[in-house]
Scaffold this motif. Structure first.
Motif, PDB file in Angstrom:
ATOM      1  N   GLY A 163      -4.121  -1.952  -3.356  1.00  0.00           N
ATOM      2  CA  GLY A 163      -5.322  -2.213  -2.493  1.00  0.00           C
ATOM      3  C   GLY A 163      -6.213  -3.394  -3.206  1.00  0.00           C
ATOM      4  N   ASP A 164      -6.592  -3.092  -4.382  1.00  0.00           N
ATOM      5  CA  ASP A 164      -7.400  -4.125  -5.246  1.00  0.00           C
ATOM      6  C   ASP A 164      -6.685  -5.447  -5.267  1.00  0.00           C
ATOM      7  OD1 ASP A 164      -9.324  -1.799  -5.776  1.00  0.00           O
ATOM      8  OD2 ASP A 164      -8.535  -1.478  -7.800  1.00  0.00           O
ATOM      9  N   TYR A 165      -5.600  -5.546  -5.592  1.00  0.00           N
ATOM     10  CA  TYR A 165      -4.883  -6.705  -5.659  1.00  0.00           C
ATOM     11  C   TYR A 165      -4.873  -7.215  -4.219  1.00  0.00           C
ATOM     12  CZ  TYR A 165      -0.522  -9.591  -5.907  1.00  0.00           C
ATOM     13  OH  TYR A 165       0.152 -10.742  -5.516  1.00  0.00           O
ATOM     14  N   TYR A 166      -4.627  -6.740  -3.298  1.00  0.00           N
ATOM     15  CA  TYR A 166      -4.328  -7.387  -2.016  1.00  0.00           C
ATOM     16  C   TYR A 166      -5.766  -7.860  -1.598  1.00  0.00           C
ATOM     17  CZ  TYR A 166       0.327  -5.975  -0.371  1.00  0.00           C
ATOM     18  OH  TYR A 166       1.600  -5.867  -0.051  1.00  0.00           O
ATOM     19  N   ARG A 167      -6.737  -7.207  -1.858  1.00  0.00           N
ATOM     20  CA  ARG A 167      -8.093  -7.552  -1.517  1.00  0.00           C
ATOM     21  C   ARG A 167      -8.514  -9.008  -2.289  1.00  0.00           C
ATOM     22  NH1 ARG A 167      -9.191  -2.062  -1.097  1.00  0.00           N
ATOM     23  NH2 ARG A 167      -9.534  -1.615  -3.316  1.00  0.00           N
ATOM     24  N   ALA A 168      -8.106  -9.155  -3.489  1.00  0.00           N
ATOM     25  CA  ALA A 168      -8.558 -10.238  -4.206  1.00  0.00           C
ATOM     26  C   ALA A 168      -7.478 -11.227  -3.640  1.00  0.00           C
ATOM     27  CB  ALA A 168      -7.854  -9.832  -5.887  1.00  0.00           C
ATOM     28  N   GLN A 179       9.444   3.602   5.211  1.00  0.00           N
ATOM     29  CA  GLN A 179       8.524   3.320   6.149  1.00  0.00           C
ATOM     30  C   GLN A 179       6.991   3.696   6.047  1.00  0.00           C
ATOM     31  OE1 GLN A 179      10.421   4.551   9.809  1.00  0.00           O
ATOM     32  NE2 GLN A 179      11.600   2.635   9.995  1.00  0.00           N
ATOM     33  N   GLU A 180       6.701   4.578   5.480  1.00  0.00           N
ATOM     34  CA  GLU A 180       5.000   4.966   5.243  1.00  0.00           C
ATOM     35  C   GLU A 180       4.808   4.335   4.348  1.00  0.00           C
ATOM     36  OE1 GLU A 180       2.674   8.649   3.190  1.00  0.00           O
ATOM     37  OE2 GLU A 180       4.873   8.862   3.186  1.00  0.00           O
ATOM     38  N   TYR A 181       5.599   3.917   3.163  1.00  0.00           N
ATOM     39  CA  TYR A 181       4.910   2.822   2.224  1.00  0.00           C
ATOM     40  C   TYR A 181       4.665   1.593   2.765  1.00  0.00           C
ATOM     41  CZ  TYR A 181       5.643  -0.374  -1.881  1.00  0.00           C
ATOM     42  OH  TYR A 181       5.321  -1.041  -2.926  1.00  0.00           O
ATOM     43  N   LEU A 182       5.627   0.958   3.542  1.00  0.00           N
ATOM     44  CA  LEU A 182       5.453  -0.513   4.098  1.00  0.00           C
ATOM     45  C   LEU A 182       4.227  -0.511   5.038  1.00  0.00           C
ATOM     46  CD1 LEU A 182       9.310  -1.284   4.432  1.00  0.00           C
ATOM     47  CD2 LEU A 182       7.857  -2.168   2.901  1.00  0.00           C
ATOM     48  N   ARG A 183       4.356   0.564   5.720  1.00  0.00           N
ATOM     49  CA  ARG A 183       3.204   0.716   6.733  1.00  0.00           C
ATOM     50  C   ARG A 183       1.736   0.579   6.077  1.00  0.00           C
ATOM     51  NH1 ARG A 183       5.856   4.006  10.159  1.00  0.00           N
ATOM     52  NH2 ARG A 183       6.754   2.375  11.515  1.00  0.00           N
ATOM     53  N   THR A 184       1.733   1.487   5.019  1.00  0.00           N
ATOM     54  CA  THR A 184       0.527   1.419   4.186  1.00  0.00           C
ATOM     55  C   THR A 184       0.182   0.152   3.592  1.00  0.00           C
ATOM     56  OG1 THR A 184       0.815   3.860   3.812  1.00  0.00           O
ATOM     57  CG2 THR A 184      -0.948   2.393   2.237  1.00  0.00           C
ATOM     58  N   LEU A 185       1.156  -0.794   3.159  1.00  0.00           N
ATOM     59  CA  LEU A 185       0.915  -2.111   2.596  1.00  0.00           C
ATOM     60  C   LEU A 185       0.573  -2.827   3.586  1.00  0.00           C
ATOM     61  CD1 LEU A 185       3.707  -2.456   0.156  1.00  0.00           C
ATOM     62  CD2 LEU A 185       1.542  -1.536  -0.247  1.00  0.00           C
ATOM     63  N   ALA A 186       0.931  -2.842   5.019  1.00  0.00           N
ATOM     64  CA  ALA A 186       0.734  -3.671   6.015  1.00  0.00           C
ATOM     65  C   ALA A 186      -0.674  -3.655   6.299  1.00  0.00           C
ATOM     66  CB  ALA A 186       1.789  -3.417   7.259  1.00  0.00           C
ATOM     67  N   ARG A 221      -3.982  -5.907   6.695  1.00  0.00           N
ATOM     68  CA  ARG A 221      -4.898  -6.260   7.863  1.00  0.00           C
ATOM     69  C   ARG A 221      -6.209  -5.678   7.431  1.00  0.00           C
ATOM     70  NH1 ARG A 221      -1.880  -9.685  10.182  1.00  0.00           N
ATOM     71  NH2 ARG A 221      -0.144  -8.831  11.476  1.00  0.00           N
ATOM     72  N   ASP A 222      -6.324  -4.874   6.938  1.00  0.00           N
ATOM     73  CA  ASP A 222      -7.801  -4.190   6.656  1.00  0.00           C
ATOM     74  C   ASP A 222      -8.479  -5.357   5.593  1.00  0.00           C
ATOM     75  OD1 ASP A 222      -7.478  -2.230   7.947  1.00  0.00           O
ATOM     76  OD2 ASP A 222      -7.193  -0.872   6.314  1.00  0.00           O
ATOM     77  N   ALA A 223      -7.784  -6.063   4.873  1.00  0.00           N
ATOM     78  CA  ALA A 223      -8.337  -7.154   4.070  1.00  0.00           C
ATOM     79  C   ALA A 223      -8.504  -8.527   4.740  1.00  0.00           C
ATOM     80  CB  ALA A 223      -7.467  -7.286   2.765  1.00  0.00           C
ATOM     81  N   GLY A 224      -8.370  -8.505   5.820  1.00  0.00           N
ATOM     82  CA  GLY A 224      -8.601  -9.525   6.961  1.00  0.00           C
ATOM     83  C   GLY A 224      -7.651 -10.486   7.176  1.00  0.00           C
TER      84      GLY A 224
END
Length: 599
Positions: free
Chosen positions: A129-134, A171-178, A182-185
């Motif tokens: 999550g931190d990485y994706y936001r960056a 699929q739960e893992y992939l859906r969480t990453l997706a 999306r949450d990061a914009g």
């Protein structure tokens, strides 16, 4: 604002059909001052898009850090893609493979065995999550929906080939990453990419994500297989393998340009989109190359030329010209060709100052005392070398390790006495019949980038024994050759400059390792060079503090690429030689030598 959509049959840019013809170009494998040249050469080949991975561990070498300097400046790279009038595809993983150390996953994150690897484990997800936001702070403003160049982003990478979790858990893992993206914009379409294999494609994606496939031959057959898993929407080969990578000790891989061109023509004739992997491979500068272990550990070479259309130094090849002809059958291509590559200087460089590595260990790190040998990960040594030292008795006779990852030079009171090697399966070395200080100089040759061994620790694993006992009382020193700016430590170069010059007469005086050697040379600033280290055995090279990477007589690669932007009128070269050299001369040669092929 522009729109990019996945239609029933095609990619749609502002409602118009777009058949993507893309090329992979990893910004972190190319000197930043050469990015614009490589991007332009890709456009002149007829490509409309540049695809890049994002290597998490390159941006975050230590916890709590996300660096964007130098080769990490993703924003600058994407802006150069846009300035060339091209689109971009970004693949941030978090796992990328890419023959990059650890597959891009930070070793510091996986040093805790409780952290999940590529699964929905809370600590792993929190770090992602931190990485994706960056990453999104850089990519989101550059999406096509906001006037930028980025068309799509990938979720994970070849996930169908990893692990044995059941499909709902995957699929739960992939859906969480997706959801995180999306949450990061991130607004543009998200996709997955898996090898063109029924099992992999069925396990690696989600119904709501676009599915793409990776392959390098038999395009009509592979596209038909992909269509079974992606019933509607455009077909895309996200990695069209137009070459291959090299491993130390094996041959140099090439693919036949004619066969590659014919298969690409079939792919484009079917209406599919494509991403050439690679259009330009570049170089694993520093200690960034990864490794594969499918029963035998095989580290990746410094060169990532990949037999790509643009060679390691950016020169167009015969494959470039043939693939451009193929693309021209399907769209208009620019009439220009890339500028001619400047002449590369030829000269001999004498390294006339040297110091034994043991003499500068204190300049490279602090010793840590422990009863049992720690791993590199225990010490926070995420790449490179660690020196282990303890005392032995005259009757110890032999030293054995449970496992070494990946290679260790064994010495007694500084005298080399043996080698421990993971690839060769060597776990023991005989000792002279005398007491003294035993040292093991352990080299991490690259963290595994594919398969079940991702995230494994480096260094000495398990007890170290002799013929009579277990060895305890260890002093371990991580050797930090680079400073925080990524260049060779000033203390090291100062020590070498202060060393008395050696009398080196043709054909050269041998050098005993492990040792650091230094020389200077005058040349043409800003021009590429190729260094050849015939007579040297194994080690690392820096020029003007910039780490070119590893060399090894095992081959296949025989040259190291020195990018022109690193070269000055007056230059300084430092070589870490681990074993010994028959000469103290390094040659600058006219071009690359990537080694023998199967033929």
């Amino acid at each position: 604002m522009p729109r990019f959509d996945i239609g029933d049959e095609d990619f749609l840019l502002d409602g118009e059909r777009l058949q993507i013809v893309s090329g992979a170009l990893h910004y972190f494998r190319v000197h930043p001052d050469q990015w614009a040249d490589r991007i332009r050469s890709a456009r002149l080949m007829g490509l409309d898009t540049i695809e890049t991975y994002v290597a998490w561990n390159h941006h975050s070498p230590v916890p709590g850090e996300f660096r964007t300097d130098g080769r990490r400046d993703l924003a600058r790279f994407l802006d150069l893609v846009a300035a060339e009038g091209m689109h971009a595809i970004v693949r941030p993983g978090p796992y990328i493979c890419a023959e990059w150390t650890g597959g891009g996953l930070p070793a510091w994150l996986l040093a805790d065995p409780a952290v999940g690897v590529r699964r929905a484990e809370p600590r792993f997800l929190a770090a992602i999550g931190d990485y994706y936001r960056a990453v999104a702070e850089i990519v989101a403003p550059r999406q096509v929906t906001r006037g930028g160049s980025v068309l799509m982003m990938q979720v994970e990478n070849e996930y169908g080939a990893y692990g044995d979790d059941p499909v709902p858990v995957r699929q739960e893992y992939l859906r969480t990453l997706a959801g995180m993206l999306r949450d990061a914009g991130i607004e543009v379409p998200l996709f997955t990419s898996d090898q063109a294999d029924d099992e992999h494609l069925s396990r690696g994606s989600l119904p709501e994500l676009h599915t793409t496939a990776n392959f390098g031959s038999r395009s009509p057959e592979r596209l038909a297989l992909l269509r079974r898993h992606q019933p509607t929407g455009p077909l895309m080969c996200m990695e069209y393998w137009n070459g291959w990578f090299d491993s130390w000790g094996l041959h140099h891989h090439t693919t036949a340009p004619d066969a590659t061109a014919q298969d690409l023509d079939a792919l484009l004739s079917a209406g599919a989109s494509v991403n050439l992997y690679m259009v330009h491979g570049g170089t694993n500068f520093g200690l960034t190359s990864g490794a594969n272990d499918k029963g035998v550990y095989r580290p990746i070479t410094t060169s990532y030329d990949y037999d790509a259309p643009l060679a390691e130094h950016g020169a167009p090849t015969a494959k470039y010209r043939l693939l451009k002809e193929v693309v021209a059958r399907h769209r208009d291509v620019p009439p220009e060709s890339p500028a001619a590559v400047p002449r590369t200087p030829q000269l001999d460089v004498t390294l006339d100052r040297a110091v034994p590595l043991d003499d500068v260990v204190g300049l490279l790190g602090d010793a840590h005392r422990s009863e049992h040998p720690p791993t590199h990960d225990d010490l926070g040594a995420w790449d490179g070398f660690v020196r282990y030292a303890t005392q032995v008795r005259a009757d110890d006779a032999v030293v054995t390790v449970q496992e070494v990852r990946d290679r260790a030079l064994v010495a007694l009171d500084g005298e080399p006495v043996g080698l421990l090697d993971r690839t060769a399966g060597i776990h023991a070395a005989a000792l002279p019949a005398r007491a003294g200080e035993l040292t093991l100089l352990v080299e991490d040759q690259g963290r595994v980038n594919y398969g079940s061994r991702i995230g494994e620790p480096k260094g000495i694993l398990g007890p170290v024994r002799t013929a009579t006992r277990e060895l305890t009382g260890w002093d371990t020193t991580p050797l930090r050759f680079d400073d925080d700016g990524g260049v060779l430590r000033t203390a090291v170069t100062d020590a070498l400059r202060a060393a008395p010059p050696s009398e080196v007469t043709p054909p050269g005086r041998p050098l005993a390792g492990p040792a650091l050697a230094r020389g200077t040379f005058a040349s043409e600033a800003g021009v590429d060079h190729f260094l050849r280290l015939d007579g040297w055995t194994k080690g690392v090279v820096w020029v003007n503090g910039f780490c070119l990477g590893r060399y090894w007589h095992a081959g296949p690669t025989r040259t190291l690429y020195l990018p022109g932007p690193v070269v000055r009128v007056e230059n300084e070269i430092v070589v870490l030689e681990l074993h010994g050299a028959t000469t103290r001369t390094v040659r600058c040669v006219p071009g690359p030598d990537l080694g023998h092929t199967e033929e």
